[in-house]
Design an enzyme around this catalytic site. Structure first.
Site, short mmCIF file in Angstrom:
data_model
loop_
_atom_site.label_atom_id
_atom_site.label_comp_id
_atom_site.label_asym_id
_atom_site.label_seq_id
_atom_site.Cartn_x
_atom_site.Cartn_y
_atom_site.Cartn_z
N ASP A 116 0.86 -1.18 0.00
CA ASP A 116 0.00 0.00 0.00
C ASP A 116 0.89 1.23 0.00
O ASP A 116 1.90 1.27 0.70
CB ASP A 116 -0.89 0.02 1.24
CG ASP A 116 -1.99 -1.04 1.21
OD1 ASP A 116 -2.41 -1.43 0.11
OD2 ASP A 116 -2.43 -1.46 2.29
N ASP A 135 -7.19 -1.60 -4.37
CA ASP A 135 -8.26 -1.28 -3.43
C ASP A 135 -9.29 -0.34 -4.07
O ASP A 135 -10.49 -0.48 -3.87
CB ASP A 135 -7.69 -0.63 -2.17
CG ASP A 135 -6.73 -1.53 -1.41
OD1 ASP A 135 -6.85 -2.77 -1.52
OD2 ASP A 135 -5.87 -0.99 -0.71
#
Length: 157
Positions: A116, A135
């Site tokens: 991330d 995401d």
């Protein structure tokens, strides 16, 4: 079903390319934080071993393989469900979820965690969490499924 697979491939490729560029080529994994347009966009490295916001991280190997299995099951169920869609936009939505889920699953296989790096804050709200494009695709695809998905079998009496 072709549009489903094309959208899944596009989501998967864009996510993986973004990680190669930002995490590896720009060396965010070492630098950890890069201001792009603060506070609206900051690259902040995070390795997520759990699910959203790091929930359930801890039992590393069990969670890692369990979440890879969940991504594969979700993919299979979405493909089966999408066969009943008459709208192309619903199939694109399913493809976005599939591509994002498989991209995050690949991260778990390669790195043991999901990479991330996107962090966004605004308007006095300081967001401590990072996310990735997979995401975003999963969220957008799920929203599209809520709006546009219909099951043709459910319409028959």
């Amino acid at each position: 079903m072709r549009v489903l697979w094309l959208s899944a491939l596009a989501a998967f490729a864009v996510d993986q390319a973004s990680k190669l560029i930002v995490v590896h080529a720009m060396d965010l994994q070492t630098r950890l934080v890069m201001d792009v347009a603060p506070p609206y966009l900051v690259f902040r490295m995070g390795w997520n071993e759990g699910i959203n916001f790091g929930f359930f991280s801890g039992s590393h190997d069990l969670m890692r393989w369990g979440l890879v299995a969940v991504a594969l099951v979700i993919t299979a169920l979405l493909v089966r469900w999408a066969r009943g869609f008459s709208r192309a936009i619903a199939r694109v939505s399913a493809g976005l979820v599939i591509g994002g889920a498989l991209a995050n699953a690949l991260d778990r296989l390669i790195y043991g965690a999901v990479a991330d790096f996107l962090n966004m804050s605004c308007c006095g709200i300081d967001n401590p969490f990072s996310f990735n494009l997979a995401d975003v695709f999963i969220f957008a695809g799920a929203a599209g499924l809520v709006i546009w998905a219909e099951d043709e079998r459910a319409k028959t009496p």
